[in-house]
Design a protein around this motif. Sequence first.
Motif, PDB file in Angstrom:
ATOM      1  N   ALA A 114      -9.407  14.026 -14.057  1.00 43.98           N
ATOM      2  CA  ALA A 114      -9.371  13.190 -12.840  1.00 43.98           C
ATOM      3  C   ALA A 114      -8.305  13.617 -12.325  1.00 43.98           C
ATOM      4  CB  ALA A 114      -8.937  11.790 -13.645  1.00 43.98           C
ATOM      5  N   LEU A 115      -7.584  14.465 -12.548  1.00 44.29           N
ATOM      6  CA  LEU A 115      -6.324  15.247 -12.074  1.00 44.29           C
ATOM      7  C   LEU A 115      -6.729  15.724 -10.489  1.00 44.29           C
ATOM      8  CD1 LEU A 115      -4.120  16.679 -14.747  1.00 44.29           C
ATOM      9  CD2 LEU A 115      -3.813  14.630 -13.341  1.00 44.29           C
ATOM     10  N   GLU A 116      -8.231  16.098 -10.468  1.00 42.14           N
ATOM     11  CA  GLU A 116      -8.413  16.998  -9.388  1.00 42.14           C
ATOM     12  C   GLU A 116      -9.468  16.023  -8.537  1.00 42.14           C
ATOM     13  OE1 GLU A 116      -7.355  19.785  -8.465  1.00 42.14           O
ATOM     14  OE2 GLU A 116      -6.237  19.681 -10.325  1.00 42.14           O
ATOM     15  N   SER A 117      -9.600  14.749  -8.678  1.00 44.00           N
ATOM     16  CA  SER A 117     -10.131  13.673  -8.187  1.00 44.00           C
ATOM     17  C   SER A 117      -9.550  13.336  -6.619  1.00 44.00           C
ATOM     18  CB  SER A 117     -10.372  12.441  -8.716  1.00 44.00           C
ATOM     19  OG  SER A 117     -11.060  12.476  -9.855  1.00 44.00           O
ATOM     20  N   ALA A 118     -10.257  12.875  -5.579  1.00 48.82           N
ATOM     21  CA  ALA A 118      -9.609  12.662  -4.560  1.00 48.82           C
ATOM     22  C   ALA A 118      -9.245  11.223  -4.517  1.00 48.82           C
ATOM     23  CB  ALA A 118     -10.613  12.903  -3.230  1.00 48.82           C
ATOM     24  N   VAL A 119      -8.077  11.105  -3.894  1.00 52.61           N
ATOM     25  CA  VAL A 119      -7.350   9.661  -3.885  1.00 52.61           C
ATOM     26  C   VAL A 119      -8.446   8.782  -3.448  1.00 52.61           C
ATOM     27  CG1 VAL A 119      -5.717   8.372  -2.281  1.00 52.61           C
ATOM     28  CG2 VAL A 119      -4.979  10.607  -3.422  1.00 52.61           C
ATOM     29  N   SER A 120      -9.305   8.865  -2.456  1.00 52.97           N
ATOM     30  CA  SER A 120     -10.199   8.088  -2.045  1.00 52.97           C
ATOM     31  C   SER A 120     -11.063   7.599  -2.938  1.00 52.97           C
ATOM     32  CB  SER A 120     -10.944   8.596  -0.960  1.00 52.97           C
ATOM     33  OG  SER A 120     -11.606   9.742  -1.205  1.00 52.97           O
ATOM     34  N   ARG A 121     -11.605   8.177  -4.304  1.00 49.01           N
ATOM     35  CA  ARG A 121     -12.313   7.919  -5.116  1.00 49.01           C
ATOM     36  C   ARG A 121     -11.719   6.929  -6.193  1.00 49.01           C
ATOM     37  NH1 ARG A 121     -16.697  11.587  -6.259  1.00 49.01           N
ATOM     38  NH2 ARG A 121     -16.731  10.428  -8.376  1.00 49.01           N
TER      39      ARG A 121
ATOM     40  N   LYS B 117      16.492  -2.929   1.635  1.00 48.83           N
ATOM     41  CA  LYS B 117      15.987  -1.839   0.827  1.00 48.83           C
ATOM     42  C   LYS B 117      15.422  -0.470   1.689  1.00 48.83           C
ATOM     43  CE  LYS B 117      11.895  -0.729  -0.134  1.00 48.83           C
ATOM     44  NZ  LYS B 117      10.522  -0.384  -0.829  1.00 48.83           N
ATOM     45  N   GLY B 118      15.284  -0.696   2.949  1.00 48.61           N
ATOM     46  CA  GLY B 118      14.926   0.309   3.934  1.00 48.61           C
ATOM     47  C   GLY B 118      13.481   0.428   4.336  1.00 48.61           C
ATOM     48  N   ARG B 119      12.868   1.272   5.075  1.00 47.30           N
ATOM     49  CA  ARG B 119      11.842   0.943   5.745  1.00 47.30           C
ATOM     50  C   ARG B 119      10.770   2.081   5.433  1.00 47.30           C
ATOM     51  NH1 ARG B 119      11.974  -3.444   9.925  1.00 47.30           N
ATOM     52  NH2 ARG B 119      13.905  -4.370   9.300  1.00 47.30           N
ATOM     53  N   GLU B 120      11.349   2.979   4.730  1.00 42.11           N
ATOM     54  CA  GLU B 120      10.540   4.329   4.716  1.00 42.11           C
ATOM     55  C   GLU B 120       9.168   3.949   3.971  1.00 42.11           C
ATOM     56  OE1 GLU B 120      11.187   8.758   2.823  1.00 42.11           O
ATOM     57  OE2 GLU B 120      12.248   7.192   1.973  1.00 42.11           O
ATOM     58  N   VAL B 121       8.024   4.355   4.555  1.00 35.81           N
ATOM     59  CA  VAL B 121       6.838   4.476   3.940  1.00 35.81           C
ATOM     60  C   VAL B 121       6.384   5.828   3.342  1.00 35.81           C
ATOM     61  CG1 VAL B 121       4.555   3.712   4.528  1.00 35.81           C
ATOM     62  CG2 VAL B 121       6.222   2.369   5.562  1.00 35.81           C
ATOM     63  N   ILE B 122       6.353   5.882   1.921  1.00 32.59           N
ATOM     64  CA  ILE B 122       5.679   7.125   1.514  1.00 32.59           C
ATOM     65  C   ILE B 122       4.121   6.909   1.535  1.00 32.59           C
ATOM     66  CG2 ILE B 122       5.797   8.558  -0.386  1.00 32.59           C
ATOM     67  CD1 ILE B 122       8.795   7.367  -0.654  1.00 32.59           C
ATOM     68  N   SER B 123       3.598   7.675   2.180  1.00 33.96           N
ATOM     69  CA  SER B 123       1.917   7.715   1.986  1.00 33.96           C
ATOM     70  C   SER B 123       1.374   9.179   1.738  1.00 33.96           C
ATOM     71  CB  SER B 123       1.347   7.334   3.322  1.00 33.96           C
ATOM     72  OG  SER B 123       1.808   8.265   4.495  1.00 33.96           O
ATOM     73  N   VAL B 124       0.138   9.162   1.534  1.00 38.51           N
ATOM     74  CA  VAL B 124      -0.718  10.277   1.375  1.00 38.51           C
ATOM     75  C   VAL B 124      -2.045  10.085   2.305  1.00 38.51           C
ATOM     76  CG1 VAL B 124       0.187  10.784  -1.158  1.00 38.51           C
ATOM     77  CG2 VAL B 124      -1.885   9.237  -0.686  1.00 38.51           C
ATOM     78  N   GLN B 125      -2.655  11.194   2.369  1.00 39.47           N
ATOM     79  CA  GLN B 125      -3.990  11.259   2.804  1.00 39.47           C
ATOM     80  C   GLN B 125      -5.059  11.087   1.855  1.00 39.47           C
ATOM     81  OE1 GLN B 125      -3.821  14.438   5.860  1.00 39.47           O
ATOM     82  NE2 GLN B 125      -3.420  12.587   7.233  1.00 39.47           N
TER      83      GLN B 125
ATOM     84  N   VAL C 256       1.780   4.642  -3.672  1.00 39.12           N
ATOM     85  CA  VAL C 256       1.625   5.103  -2.417  1.00 39.12           C
ATOM     86  C   VAL C 256       0.798   4.361  -1.256  1.00 39.12           C
ATOM     87  CG1 VAL C 256       2.710   7.473  -2.829  1.00 39.12           C
ATOM     88  CG2 VAL C 256       0.256   6.920  -3.031  1.00 39.12           C
ATOM     89  N   ALA C 257       0.992   4.238  -0.074  1.00 38.50           N
ATOM     90  CA  ALA C 257      -0.048   3.818   0.812  1.00 38.50           C
ATOM     91  C   ALA C 257      -0.772   5.038   1.033  1.00 38.50           C
ATOM     92  CB  ALA C 257       0.825   3.382   2.310  1.00 38.50           C
ATOM     93  N   VAL C 258      -2.351   4.696   1.368  1.00 39.49           N
ATOM     94  CA  VAL C 258      -3.053   5.763   1.723  1.00 39.49           C
ATOM     95  C   VAL C 258      -3.321   5.426   3.259  1.00 39.49           C
ATOM     96  CG1 VAL C 258      -5.369   6.922   1.074  1.00 39.49           C
ATOM     97  CG2 VAL C 258      -4.003   5.561  -0.658  1.00 39.49           C
ATOM     98  N   MET C 259      -3.226   6.461   3.995  1.00 44.66           N
ATOM     99  CA  MET C 259      -3.502   6.522   5.373  1.00 44.66           C
ATOM    100  C   MET C 259      -4.230   7.606   6.006  1.00 44.66           C
ATOM    101  SD  MET C 259       0.209   5.265   6.865  1.00 44.66           S
ATOM    102  CE  MET C 259       1.222   4.368   6.191  1.00 44.66           C
ATOM    103  N   GLY C 260      -5.256   7.236   6.746  1.00 40.52           N
ATOM    104  CA  GLY C 260      -5.914   8.294   7.632  1.00 40.52           C
ATOM    105  C   GLY C 260      -5.296   9.167   8.503  1.00 40.52           C
ATOM    106  N   ALA C 261      -5.694  10.017   8.990  1.00 37.59           N
ATOM    107  CA  ALA C 261      -5.066  10.955   9.957  1.00 37.59           C
ATOM    108  C   ALA C 261      -4.435  10.218  11.208  1.00 37.59           C
ATOM    109  CB  ALA C 261      -5.954  12.099  10.379  1.00 37.59           C
TER     110      ALA C 261
END
Length: 143
Positions: A67-74, A10-18, A38-43
């Motif tokens: 909720a659309l303006e909520s941060a991913v972390s929440r 399938k491939g190894r691409e990792v789609i992530s967000v901060q 999505v994977a959530v990754m720090g800087a």
Amino acid sequence: MNVEQLLGDKGREVISVQPHRTLAEVISTLTERRIGAVAVMGADGALVGILSERDIIRALGEHGAAALESAVSRVMTSKVVTCRYQTSVDELMELMTSGRFRHVPVVESGRVVGIVSIGDVVKHRVAAIEAESRAMRDYIAMA
Ligand code: AMP
């Protein structure tokens, strides 16, 4: 069959967000890339969570359009279940079934090297069953 072989197909691409990104931004990413999580990754590139379409629906159900303006972390799940290259597809299915989730990041030496979804597992299972049935038919035809 193990996760490394599954990723080979399938491939190894990792789609992530901060984690500071908004849910609206993640929705755009999920839509453009046609994926469900999505994977959530720090800087520093470390895995800090996972966010799937289910989390977004739940946040919208609880808080409405705000909720659309909520941060991913929440909204993300911070306690992420991961697997390794050597994890077998059977073990992976067991992880997904018992944890009731459809995505598992693959982690090697502390880095995310891929993400496998239930769709990848099903595709593999269907191919295996078809190959088995073809082999059976060939065997019967030879007899
Ligand atoms: P999913 O079925 O993958 O859309 O996810 C269902 C729920 O499980 C969501 O709350 C996700 O954040 C969470 N989730 C998804 N994948 C994982 C995982 N590998 N480890 C822990 N939680 C997860």
